[in-house]
Design an enzyme around this catalytic site. Structure first.
Site, PDB file in Angstrom:
ATOM      1  N   ASP A   1      37.459  47.030  31.589  1.00 52.49           N
ATOM      2  CA  ASP A   1      36.445  46.715  30.585  1.00 52.49           C
ATOM      3  C   ASP A   1      35.298  45.918  31.194  1.00 52.49           C
ATOM      4  O   ASP A   1      35.419  45.324  32.259  1.00 52.49           O
ATOM      5  CB  ASP A   1      37.075  45.905  29.447  1.00 52.49           C
ATOM      6  CG  ASP A   1      37.647  44.578  29.928  1.00 52.49           C
ATOM      7  OD1 ASP A   1      38.346  44.585  30.966  1.00 52.49           O
ATOM      8  OD2 ASP A   1      37.397  43.541  29.291  1.00 52.49           O
ATOM      9  N   GLU A   2      34.182  45.910  30.493  1.00 52.82           N
ATOM     10  CA  GLU A   2      33.034  45.048  30.777  1.00 52.82           C
ATOM     11  C   GLU A   2      32.643  45.072  32.262  1.00 52.82           C
ATOM     12  O   GLU A   2      32.486  44.036  32.899  1.00 52.82           O
ATOM     13  CB  GLU A   2      33.334  43.611  30.326  1.00 52.82           C
ATOM     14  CG  GLU A   2      33.560  43.494  28.826  1.00 52.82           C
ATOM     15  CD  GLU A   2      33.831  42.077  28.363  1.00 52.82           C
ATOM     16  OE1 GLU A   2      33.303  41.698  27.313  1.00 52.82           O
ATOM     17  OE2 GLU A   2      34.587  41.354  29.056  1.00 52.82           O
ATOM     18  N   VAL A   3      32.473  46.270  32.798  1.00 53.92           N
ATOM     19  CA  VAL A   3      32.142  46.422  34.221  1.00 53.92           C
ATOM     20  C   VAL A   3      30.631  46.523  34.380  1.00 53.92           C
ATOM     21  O   VAL A   3      30.016  47.514  33.992  1.00 53.92           O
ATOM     22  CB  VAL A   3      32.838  47.661  34.819  1.00 53.92           C
ATOM     23  CG1 VAL A   3      32.494  47.796  36.304  1.00 53.92           C
ATOM     24  CG2 VAL A   3      34.350  47.568  34.628  1.00 53.92           C
TER      25      VAL A   3
END
Length: 531
Positions: free
Chosen positions: A322-324
């Site tokens: 996530d949230e890369v």
């Protein structure tokens, strides 16, 4: 306090006042067990529990060689006797002498989807009187013992433990096989005894998966023998877990019917990895996500998962995803050149990283759970055994199962415990199968998980932030849909939850008040069951 928040709190307190009246009017018909069993019937006889309460196993095929059942029974007895000195005389009183536990299957390996059903009966008469538990597996029997414990109370007249409303007949089983709670030991270190206390508290509401978000960008607190410098990224020398600590936690949980799901979040959320191994950073000035262009990055992931496979025996591992923010890859000349050489854009490299990490996990016997961004960005490329973990909001689960993938629901607007503004009723009413009507697709929803992210919690306040709101979600995940309370039944439901919260307090779990927001203090002097 903001006006809207003050109004919301006033409404919750008002509901609690209504609750106390509703309970007084209908107390005899309430089943004070949390989560609510699938079926339950009761009578009007009061039994007293023998101070020498015995467990027998007549007719059982389970040898209990590891003493899982024996230890659970002793823990149960300790719990029901914990709150007061038991020194009354039972002479002439109807006495419950023991509990006979029949387990039909001999094994005690905690596999995902293991049969957790049970039957519990408590007769009103007999000589001697024995409660009867029947379960397919020892893990169903553990749930039955927890239910039995909730039927018992201290009698201030006899100074004994009493069991009211016999005869009891309860049949029970979980609605979903995955009923999880996430803890986060990267943002704040949690001592091992605190983690064990959380595991104990999970069993009281029949949650069965501890999702251990072990590492993140802030700290890397766990020992990895294959790469011993990784835990140089811990906050301090003392805020670490050895692999033996991890084994101890896993075994402690498994003996209580709780699986431990380990997570390493890649390729983002991994800045702490480079403290021990700076080559994992794209550059000294741009340190996250992990370097997609370096073979050593994937060798380290392979080493971690190889070490994990010796400790974390749950069939799943969580690989995050996530949230890369991939800007480091294009701002670092060396990585940018690698992307060009391989004909990749940033989004292609993100997909490449996630899929390669999945293959590594599969090589170690794991099935993979990823956060939902992986599905949102390249769902058609994911391994077909991937479990997609929904967190960003509603509507995702129905898309995931429509695509034929499995899903776990943790939408942050309802099931994130660090969102203190979300009250218990929001947790309770969050339905994992919302808008999923196809029975085959419903089966792809494995269950749900409440998430205790630790930016603003540590050992001092974790339990009061988790409970009692997590218990509200626990009933949603355990109890048959048709038995769940509806929105217009919130008053009676609030009374049941308040009593369960008081039970947690009696057991040493610092559960916060039902009335109010997450981690709130009591509003005023009052009875526990009115807070």
């Amino acid at each position: 306090m903001a006006p809207a928040m003050a109004l919301r709190l006033l409404v919750v307190v008002a509901v609690a006042a209504v609750v106390s009246c509703a309970v007084a009017a209908d107390e005899g018909s309430v089943v004070e067990v949390w989560p609510m069993p699938a079926t339950a019937s009761k009578g009007g006889q009061t039994l007293h529990v023998s101070r020498e309460l015995r467990m027998t196993a007549e007719g059982s095929k389970y040898a209990d060689g590891e003493a899982i059942l024996k230890d659970a029974f002793q823990r149960m007895v300790t719990l029901i006797e914990l709150d007061h000195v038991i020194n009354g005389s039972s002479q002439g009183l109807p006495l419950l002498a023991g509990v006979n536990v029949v387990v039909h299957l001999p094994g005690d390996e905690l596999n995902f989807g293991v049969d957790e059903s049970y039957n519990l009966s408590v007769p009103a008469t007999g000589s001697p009187i024995y409660a009867q538990i029947e379960a397919q597996t020892v893990f169903g029997a553990l749930h039955a013992l927890e239910t039995f414990s909730q039927l018992c109370n201290f009698d201030f007249t006899s100074r004994l433990i009493e069991l009211q409303s016999a005869p009891w007949s309860i049949t029970d089983m979980p609605r979903f096989p995955y009923r999880g709670l996430l803890i986060d030991t990267s943002r704040h270190y949690l001592p091992v005894p605190v983690i064990k206390s959380v595991i104990d508290s999970m069993t009281y509401s029949k949650l069965n998966v501890l999702h251990w978000h072990i590492v993140d960008e802030q700290s890397f607190p766990i020992e990895i023998p294959s790469y011993p410098k990784l835990w140089n990224g811990a906050y301090s020398y003392s805020e670490r877990y050895t692999m033996d600590d991890a084994i101890d936690i896993v075994q402690y949980a498994e003996r209580r019917g709780v699986n431990v799901l380990a997570e390493i979040d890649v390729p983002g959320h991994a800045l702490s990895w480079g403290v021990g191994y700076p080559s994992l950073w794209p550059s000294a000035t741009c340190k996250e996500p992990l370097d997609v262009s370096s073979e050593s990055t994937f060798q380290v992931i392979n080493g971690i998962l190889s070490d994990f496979s010796k400790v974390f025996k749950f069939k799943f591992v969580h690989l995050g995803g996530d949230e890369v923010n991939t800007s480091c890859w294009t701002s670092t000349p060396r990585v940018k050149a690698w992307l060009a050489q391989h004909g990749m854009k940033e989004s292609d490299a993100y997909r490449y990283f996630v899929l390669r990490a999945q293959k590594i996990a599969k090589s170690h016997g794991y099935e993979v759970i990823n956060w939902e961004e992986t599905f949102n960005n390249f769902g058609d490329k994911l391994d077909r055994r991937t479990v997609v973990h929904n967190w960003l909001g509603g509507g995702v689960a129905e898309k995931v199962v429509a695509a034929g993938l499995r899903c776990i629901v943790s939408n942050q607007d309802k099931w994130y415990l660090d969102h203190l503004e979300v009250t218990w009723d929001g947790f309770y009413m969050n339905e994992p199968l919302r808008n999923i009507k196809n029975p085959a697709q419903q089966k792809l929803v494995l269950g749900g998980e409440v998430c205790m992210w630790a930016e603003h919690i540590d050992a001092s306040d974790i339990q009061q932030t988790i409970w009692p709101r997590a218990a509200a979600a626990a009933e949603r995940l355990w109890t048959p849909f048709e038995k769940l309370s509806k929105e217009w039944e919130i008053a009676a439901l609030s009374a049941r939850l308040a009593r369960f919260r008081c039970l947690l307090n009696h057991r040493g779990i610092a559960a916060g008040p039902v009335t109010g927001y997450g981690r709130s203090a009591p509003a005023e002097p009052s009875s526990c069951i009115k807070q």
